[in-house]
Design an enzyme around this catalytic site. Structure first.
Site, mmCIF file in Angstrom:
data_model
loop_
_atom_site.group_PDB
_atom_site.id
_atom_site.type_symbol
_atom_site.label_atom_id
_atom_site.label_comp_id
_atom_site.label_asym_id
_atom_site.label_seq_id
_atom_site.Cartn_x
_atom_site.Cartn_y
_atom_site.Cartn_z
ATOM 1 N N TYR A 1 0.872 -1.188 0.000
ATOM 2 C CA TYR A 1 0.000 0.000 0.000
ATOM 3 C C TYR A 1 0.900 1.226 0.000
ATOM 4 O O TYR A 1 1.802 1.317 0.838
ATOM 5 C CB TYR A 1 -0.884 0.004 1.264
ATOM 6 C CG TYR A 1 -1.660 1.296 1.429
ATOM 7 C CD1 TYR A 1 -2.956 1.405 0.954
ATOM 8 C CD2 TYR A 1 -1.061 2.423 2.012
ATOM 9 C CE1 TYR A 1 -3.651 2.600 1.062
ATOM 10 C CE2 TYR A 1 -1.750 3.617 2.113
ATOM 11 C CZ TYR A 1 -3.046 3.691 1.642
ATOM 12 O OH TYR A 1 -3.727 4.887 1.724
ATOM 13 N N GLU B 1 -3.271 7.556 -4.212
ATOM 14 C CA GLU B 1 -3.121 6.274 -3.503
ATOM 15 C C GLU B 1 -2.973 5.133 -4.505
ATOM 16 O O GLU B 1 -3.710 5.067 -5.489
ATOM 17 C CB GLU B 1 -4.366 6.037 -2.641
ATOM 18 C CG GLU B 1 -4.356 4.717 -1.879
ATOM 19 C CD GLU B 1 -5.703 4.444 -1.208
ATOM 20 O OE1 GLU B 1 -5.816 4.736 -0.008
ATOM 21 O OE2 GLU B 1 -6.631 3.964 -1.882
#
Ligand code: GDP
Ligand code: MN
Length: 392
Positions: free
Chosen positions: A108, A194
């Site tokens: 992530y 993101e």
């Protein structure tokens, strides 16, 4: 402003971030030709403004072209309910069909504003993928968050340090990705960039498999190219209408429609409705340089909301004069009535300040179902009572 995954990936690619091959499809012809020009296996991905699609059945793997075509046709037009959409879900109107990547590890990474520290932060975790929220809740220590000094930016050592904590092998690839994300974030005035997951493939390559990019609405005027990416299907039609007239409007779940000037008074109005046991149907700040026309549009948006059982007009006349507001309301109701014949929603009005006397006169003479109050608390109480009566 939010955009779709396929748009976010296209932007990231422009900034040097590797993505897997994919094609957008909006109908079954698109699906067939996309599947033809890609190699199996495939991943079919619903394009809606929401995360958590994987868990909701919005991300599916297909091994053969036939399977890809049937899964895609099934998914298109379906209502997807994810953790972020609410129970009403979202209709899938676009699909991204990609070539499936063999994953070795999922990471992530994101760049976002940290309002608490008033800076930009780089956030990363070695436990990327669909469980990232659970990871963040259960073991926050496994999430790395590093502040970025705006004067220094994102340098190689900064990214090398994160790569080493994540035990990433392709450090130079990671540096290129991190720099690309940061450049995108700054140049396009993003509020978040993101990538989840960023994957290491079985061949050792780093690829962005899913991406989310959001932009600061207040900076959109500097980026007409970005503003064009807005998918009107994905926003509440009432909010889209409000945007056209530069009204600050946010749809909510309650039954008291609010029309207020000034963000602070709008917040206070929502609070006082709650305090008396009611629920606001929206946040609406008509702003300081309101014209009769934009007041009328604002009012029509409230009237078009079937959840609204009563409308609370709470205006403190300062820069905006109360008579302008009153005229806007009367015009809105009159034009709405002639088109729909159904304005039976009671309206509670509190006009104080600049030209309040003239404003109240206009309302009183209009012959409309209007209840005037001088005190905000009295007006709020009346609204809550009326909204509850109409529920019974
Ligand atoms: P989200 O659930 O909305 O965040 O959608 P994602 O695009 O992140 O997809 C969910 C999950 O599907 C990912 O975390 C991956 O595990 C999996 N996935 C997506 N694309 C691929 C792919 O190309 N290959 C493989 N093996 N898995 C994928
Ligand atoms: Mn994801």
């Amino acid at each position: 402003m939010k955009i779709h995954e396929y748009q976010a990936k296209t932007l990231l690619k422009e900034y040097g971030v590797p993505i897997n091959k994919g094609i957008l499809a909006e109908n079954s012809d698109d699906i067939s030709s996309a599947v033809k020009s890609l190699s199996p296996p495939y991943v079919i991905k619903a394009q809606i403004h929401s995360g958590g699609r994987g868990k909701a059945g919005g991300v599916k793997i297909a091994n053969t072209p036939g399977e890809a075509i049937s899964i895609s046709n099934d998914l298109l037009g379906k209502t997807l309910i994810t953790k972020q959409t609410g129970p009403q879900g979202r209709i899938v109107k676009k699909l991204l069909i990609t070539e499936c990547v063999d994953i070795n590890k999922e990471y992530y990474i994101s760049i976002a504003l940290d309002p608490g520290k008033s800076c930009i932060a780089f956030v990363a975790s070695g436990a990327g993928g669909i469980e990232i929220e659970e990871t963040a809740a259960k073991s926050p220590d496994s999430i790395i968050s590093k502040n970025i000094d705006i004067k220094i930016g994102v340098r190689d050592y900064f990214l090398r340090n994160i790569a080493s904590k994540l035990e990433i092998k392709d450090v130079s690839g990671f540096i290129r990705i991190g720099r690309g994300m940061y450049d995108l974030f700054l140049q396009k005035d993003c509020s978040m960039v993101e990538i989840n997951p960023l994957v290491e493939t079985t061949d050792g390559e780093l690829i962005a498999l899913d991406a989310k990019v959001t932009f600061d609405d207040n900076a959109l005027f500097r980026h007409p190219d970005v503003a064009e990416l807005c998918d009107i299907n994905e926003i509440d039609p009432k909010e889209a209408e409000a945007q056209k007239y530069s009204l600050n409007y946010v749809a909510l779940d309650g039954s008291v429609g609010c029309m207020v000037n000034g963000a602070g008074l709008a917040m206070a109005t929502m609070d006082i409705i709650n305090a008396f046991g009611g629920k606001p149907a929206n946040f609406l700040d008509v702003g300081g340089n309101t014209t009769g026309d934009s007041v009328a549009e604002a009012f029509k948006i409230l009237l078009s909301d079937s959840k609204v059982k009563v409308i609370f007009v709470n205006i403190f006349g300062g820069i905006v004069k109360c008579d302008i507001i009153a005229n806007g309301i009367v015009n809105a109701i009159k034009s709405y009535k002639s088109s729909c014949e159904m304005v039976d929603v009671p309206i509670v009005v509190r006009l104080v300040g600049n030209n309040s006397k003239e404003g109240n006169e206009i309302l009183n003479e209009s012959g409309l179902n209007i209840i005037s109050k001088t005190l905000m608390a009295d007006a709020a109480k009346a609204c809550v009572l009326l909204s509850q009566e109409s529920l019974e």
